[in-house]
Design an enzyme around this catalytic site. Structure first.
Site, PDB file in Angstrom:
ATOM      1  N   ASN A   1      42.629  40.229  34.847  1.00  0.00           N
ATOM      2  CA  ASN A   1      42.198  41.335  33.982  1.00  0.00           C
ATOM      3  C   ASN A   1      43.143  41.509  32.794  1.00  0.00           C
ATOM      4  OD1 ASN A   1      39.947  42.011  35.530  1.00  0.00           O
ATOM      5  ND2 ASN A   1      41.087  43.452  36.802  1.00  0.00           N
TER       6      ASN A   1
ATOM      7  N   ASP B   1      37.632  43.893  44.832  1.00  0.00           N
ATOM      8  CA  ASP B   1      37.656  42.438  44.941  1.00  0.00           C
ATOM      9  C   ASP B   1      37.872  41.983  46.380  1.00  0.00           C
ATOM     10  OD1 ASP B   1      40.273  43.358  45.063  1.00  0.00           O
ATOM     11  OD2 ASP B   1      41.113  41.598  44.083  1.00  0.00           O
TER      12      ASP B   1
END
Length: 296
Positions: A182, A217
């Site tokens: 990210n 996740d």
């Protein structure tokens, strides 16, 4: 107009197409387990309703029989509801069904603790029911089963394992270093990565198991009937597939690996909570050993 005549007319109207196209008979869950709400099935020749995973309308309601009831389509365009010798009975609009019962558009069918509505829908309505069911049952990012439905499916799989004395293996897996992805490439790349891992998981499991995304996740999967060694083999195949995969989006590539924890019923635990905790502890061992590993 008498009630009998009114009922007859309503029944006749339900048999007629709303347009040139013959309406589609559909049964939709409108009350019951959260995991079942919105689930639906078209009635073609015959549609079975019950806890059987192979039923046209498969329920998670533990008070429903495995094959609880069935709706039969007759050649004259009418539909009959049959109770299949269920333990807790079948009702239509509050009335017990003991013999084949002719259904009308809008009838409410009580299957133990679940209520279904029988509807004759045109193509637009049928597509709407299918879309709602897909939204409720599927994780949009990964295409895996939504957690709310996975949760109930795992409960049912454990009940089956306990009743039949067969094993069930649970996998808990987590992406390694999603924050770094990210930070380096943006959250869109992170979301793409999560989605692709979910699809790889589905490919590796195939018909052997059921998986869901659990949190951002993290993923969970169960493998009914498979012992620990078989679960470890599938987990290692998935780990290897993810490691080899090219995560390419908009010209950017991310390096992704997963860590996986494995626990088996009844070898490691006999209750759902304890089984999940055992798999979760194994996941943390895989992380502590350097990540990109499988542990049990």
């Amino acid at each position: 107009m008498s009630d009998t005549l009114s009922d007859t007319l309503q029944h006749e109207v339900a048999k007629k197409p709303a347009s040139a196209e013959q309406p589609q008979a559909t049964v939709v869950v409108v009350q019951g387990s959260e995991a079942d709400l919105g689930a639906h099935a078209r009635v073609l020749a015959r549609a079975v309703i019950g806890r059987d995973p192979a039923a046209e309308l498969s329920l998670t309601d533990p008070s429903a029989s495995k094959q609880h009831a069935a709706i039969e389509a007759l050649d004259d365009g009418t539909y009959l509801l049959h109770d299949l010798g269920s333990k807790n009975g079948t009702l239509v609009d509050g009335k017990p069904v003991s013999t084949p019962f002719p259904l009308r558009d809008g009838d409410k069918i009580a299957i133990a603790g679940t209520v279904c509505r029988f509807v004759l829908a045109d193509a637009i309505d049928a597509a709407f029911h299918a879309q709602v069911d897909a939204m409720l049952s599927t994780d949009a990012l990964t295409g895996l089963l939504a957690y709310r439905r996975f949760d109930a499916a795992l409960d049912e799989a454990l009940r089956t394992a306990q009743a039949t004395g067969t094993p069930l293996t649970l996998l808990v897996l987590d992406l390694d270093g999603l924050k770094a992805i990210n930070d380096a490439h943006g959250h869109a790349m992170g979301a793409f990565t999560i989605g692709r891992v979910g699809r790889l998981l589905a490919e590796v499991l195939g018909a052997a198991g059921v998986a869901t995304r659990f949190g951002g996740d993290e993923f969970v999967a169960f493998l009914p009937g498979l012992p620990r060694d078989a679960g470890l083999m599938l987990a290692e195949e998935l780990r290897s597939r993810v490691e080899r995969e090219k995560f390419l989006r908009a010209g950017r590539t991310a390096d992704v690996t997963v860590s996986i924890g494995v626990a088996c019923y009844p070898e490691r635990a006999r209750e759902r909570k304890a089984l999940f905790e055992a798999a979760d502890r194994a996941l943390y061992r895989a992380k502590a050993r350097g990540k990109n590993q499988v542990a049990s």
